[in-house]
Design an enzyme around this catalytic site. Structure first.
Site, PDB file in Angstrom:
ATOM      1  N   ASP A  61      91.693  74.760 -45.245  1.00  0.00           N
ATOM      2  CA  ASP A  61      91.174  73.611 -45.999  1.00  0.00           C
ATOM      3  C   ASP A  61      91.857  72.322 -45.544  1.00  0.00           C
ATOM      4  O   ASP A  61      92.182  71.459 -46.349  1.00  0.00           O
ATOM      5  CB  ASP A  61      91.382  73.824 -47.502  1.00  0.00           C
ATOM      6  CG  ASP A  61      90.518  72.899 -48.353  1.00  0.00           C
ATOM      7  OD1 ASP A  61      89.621  72.227 -47.802  1.00  0.00           O
ATOM      8  OD2 ASP A  61      90.746  72.829 -49.577  1.00  0.00           O
ATOM      9  N   ARG A  65      91.925  64.690 -47.619  1.00  0.00           N
ATOM     10  CA  ARG A  65      92.234  64.732 -49.051  1.00  0.00           C
ATOM     11  C   ARG A  65      93.423  65.630 -49.360  1.00  0.00           C
ATOM     12  O   ARG A  65      94.057  65.512 -50.417  1.00  0.00           O
ATOM     13  CB  ARG A  65      91.004  65.211 -49.839  1.00  0.00           C
ATOM     14  CG  ARG A  65      90.613  66.642 -49.533  1.00  0.00           C
ATOM     15  CD  ARG A  65      89.377  67.116 -50.273  1.00  0.00           C
ATOM     16  NE  ARG A  65      89.019  68.463 -49.856  1.00  0.00           N
ATOM     17  CZ  ARG A  65      88.279  68.732 -48.787  1.00  0.00           C
ATOM     18  NH1 ARG A  65      87.818  67.736 -48.047  1.00  0.00           N
ATOM     19  NH2 ARG A  65      88.010  69.981 -48.441  1.00  0.00           N
ATOM     20  N   ASN A  66      93.738  66.548 -48.432  1.00  0.00           N
ATOM     21  CA  ASN A  66      94.824  67.506 -48.638  1.00  0.00           C
ATOM     22  C   ASN A  66      96.074  67.173 -47.826  1.00  0.00           C
ATOM     23  O   ASN A  66      96.918  68.040 -47.588  1.00  0.00           O
ATOM     24  CB  ASN A  66      94.343  68.922 -48.303  1.00  0.00           C
ATOM     25  CG  ASN A  66      93.322  69.409 -49.309  1.00  0.00           C
ATOM     26  OD1 ASN A  66      93.344  69.002 -50.467  1.00  0.00           O
ATOM     27  ND2 ASN A  66      92.411  70.265 -48.867  1.00  0.00           N
ATOM     28  N   ASP A  79      97.991  71.535 -50.495  1.00  0.00           N
ATOM     29  CA  ASP A  79      96.888  72.354 -51.001  1.00  0.00           C
ATOM     30  C   ASP A  79      96.659  73.600 -50.152  1.00  0.00           C
ATOM     31  O   ASP A  79      95.764  73.663 -49.314  1.00  0.00           O
ATOM     32  CB  ASP A  79      95.594  71.543 -51.104  1.00  0.00           C
ATOM     33  CG  ASP A  79      94.579  72.229 -52.019  1.00  0.00           C
ATOM     34  OD1 ASP A  79      94.719  73.446 -52.257  1.00  0.00           O
ATOM     35  OD2 ASP A  79      93.655  71.560 -52.497  1.00  0.00           O
TER      36      ASP A  79
END
Length: 208
Positions: A61, A65-66, A79
């Site tokens: 992932d 955003r992570n 994350d």
């Protein structure tokens, strides 16, 4: 968990005040500095992923955003909810919503998506694209109605790719295209990516 004052890389990219000079005039000295920050950030992400790959950890992932940024703009990969401690992982029945826009072709095969460090390499290429588009969502222009596995998978198998903007240094654009090679084993490893970056970043200012 360490407090990261600048929040996620995505929110940092989407803040117009951080890149106002780039968008106004890329020849401005301040614009060159802003672009160099982007290059530094993607280098840090590559180094972090090299470490994870050396420990046989598949993130699954990796996205802007992570990635968190501290007060000194040091990038922290976060994350790990989808991460697996394995050199390869086959996803048979997804139980969570998957980040389609960051996924490699081999991970999009229904019931038998295959993840490895090279699928993370693909995602890294998308992170670079996010950086130089200032946080745009991937494939939003190609699929304005939204993504699904089948359509995106065929789109990628037909050798369609995201278009890197002109402000991305040529050496980095070339590296990203290698990250998006259809056959996973033909993509560079994170170790190779970091080596190529180390060899190129010294001349990045001339390329910006």
């Amino acid at each position: 968990m360490e407090y990261c004052e600048n929040g996620s890389l995505l929110s940092y990219l989407q803040n117009p005040s951080n890149y106002c000079n780039v968008k106004a005039n890329r020849e401005n000295p301040e614009a060159v500095n802003e672009l160099q920050v982007l290059v530094d950030l993607v280098v840090q992400v590559a180094e972090g992923m090299k470490y994870l790959a050396s420990r046989d950890i598949i993130h699954r992932d990796l996205a802007a955003r992570n990635i968190l940024l501290d007060s000194n703009l040091v990038a922290k990969i976060s994350d790990f909810g989808l991460a697996r401690a394995s050199s390869q992982y086959v996803l048979q029945r997804p139980k969570v919503k998957l980040p389609l826009g960051w996924m490699a072709p081999e991970t999009l095969v229904p019931m038998e998506g295959r993840y490895s460090d090279r699928s993370d390499v693909w995602s890294f290429g998308v992170v670079v694209w996010e950086c130089f588009t200032f946080g745009q969502p991937p494939y939003s222009q190609q699929f304005p109605q939204g993504l699904n596995h089948e359509h995106l998978h065929q789109f990628l198998l037909d050798d369609n790719r995201l278009q890197l903007p002109a402000i991305c240094p040529q050496w980095l654009s070339s590296l990203v295209l290698d990250c998006w090679i259809t056959v996973a084993l033909n993509r560079p490893s994170f170790s190779q990516i970091v080596s190529r970056m180390d060899a190129s970043v010294g001349t990045a200012n001339n390329d910006l």
